[in-house]
Scaffold this active site. Structure first.
Site, PDB file in Angstrom:
ATOM      1  CE  LYS A 148      -5.916   2.098  -1.752  1.00 50.34           C
ATOM      2  NZ  LYS A 148      -6.499   2.385  -0.423  1.00 50.34           N
TER       3      LYS A 148
ATOM      4  CE1 TYR B  16      -3.026   3.068   0.523  1.00 45.46           C
ATOM      5  CE2 TYR B  16      -3.673   2.164   2.645  1.00 45.46           C
ATOM      6  CZ  TYR B  16      -3.816   3.116   1.661  1.00 45.46           C
ATOM      7  OH  TYR B  16      -4.744   4.119   1.814  1.00 45.46           O
TER       8      TYR B  16
END
Length: 302
Positions: free
Chosen positions: A161, A133
């Site tokens: 992500k 992330y």
């Protein structure tokens, strides 16, 4: 695992007593019934930073139970301490999540070597698939080209992500991705279509808590090569994104869900709830989406 589609960065329903189980189950069912491809819990919009370990575990139990295997569940287990991340990840594994999202450490500034070691150690001591992330505006640490080249070698790391808001960053990850099982996901809702056009596999979208069918429509229209429709839907979410910025994340998002009939409670302190002065503007904005989202009359009380 290969992660694709529109995955909702789900808010965390709260009450005075902690996790609101009834609201959580209602939101999970609403999102799955509307067609999302996965649920991403305990992210930034899920207030992971403000929840106790007990609250995190409670939320995971409820979401996994209610989803009942209908869609994959991705849970944020990231933190500053490598040891603590490993412990929480292994607890999530016991509860049945499909993968974990691990944000880069924050507050402290670590070197690229330390960042690589952080993820390598976690991957060596856990069994769940890992989604990186990257949100440098919040953590002040970015997963650079040099770091990514090392991390993509780890089989347990199955995706990233990217919430940098930079298409160039997404393109870099795509260019370096030489694995068929690795997914590049956009975390900036304003870039869903542009990222898909560059080759991204999907989006982790907070706006899909409320604009579920709109965000899904972008993805579906892109797959159908109806780029005109996809672009129109992408442009349409800008009005909602504008009002989301009128208060601290995720205040307006949670308030909006309440207006649509799913009262998810206020954000955790120190974030404050929406002030009464914003109510009319939020309602007027949501009204723009009533037809496509199939919203009933907005709730009189939040």
């Amino acid at each position: 695992m290969k992660i694709t589609g529109i995955i909702t960065a789900m808010v965390t329903p709260l009450s005075e007593n902690g996790i609101d189980e009834a609201a959580t189950r209602k939101l999970v069912n609403k999102l799955i019934n509307d067609g999302v491809h996965g649920l991403f819990i305990l992210g930034t919009n899920g207030e992971f930073y403000a929840l106790s370990e007990e609250e995190k575990l409670t939320l995971v139990k409820i979401v996994v139970d209610e989803a009942a295997g209908r869609v994959p569940i991705f849970a944020g287990s990231g933190g500053i301490s490598t040891e603590a991340v490993i412990q929480l990840t292994n607890q999530f594994a016991e509860l049945g999540v499909d993968a974990v999202s691990i944000i880069t450490p924050y507050l402290i500034k670590i070197s690229d070597g330390e960042l690589i070691q952080h993820y390598q150690t976690i991957a060596s001591n856990t069994n769940l698939p890992i989604i990186l992330y990257n949100i440098p505006a919040n953590t002040k640490i970015s997963i650079s080209e040099q770091v990514f080249k090392e991390l993509i070698k780890i089989p347990r790391i199955v995706g990233i992500k990217d919430s940098s808001g930079q298409l160039e960053n997404i393109q870099m990850y795509l260019d370096l991705n030489d694995r068929a099982d690795f997914s590049v996901l956009v975390g900036s809702d304003s870039l869903i279509l542009p990222a898909l056009q560059k080759g991204a596999d999907g989006a982790v979208a907070a706006t899909s808590n409320v604009l579920t069918k709109t965000d899904l429509g972008i993805y579906q229209a892109y797959l159908a090569n109806d780029l005109e429709k996809a672009a129109r839907l992408q442009e349409s979410i800008n009005d909602f994104r504008r009002v989301l910025k009128l208060a601290t994340v995720p205040s307006v998002l949670k308030y909006s869900l309440g207006l649509t009939g799913i009262p998810v409670g206020p954000p955790k302190s120190p974030v404050r709830g929406v002030t009464p002065e914003l109510d009319t503007e939020i309602r007027n904005t949501l009204a723009l989406y009533k037809e496509i989202e199939g919203m009933e009359k907005l709730s009189c009380k939040n």
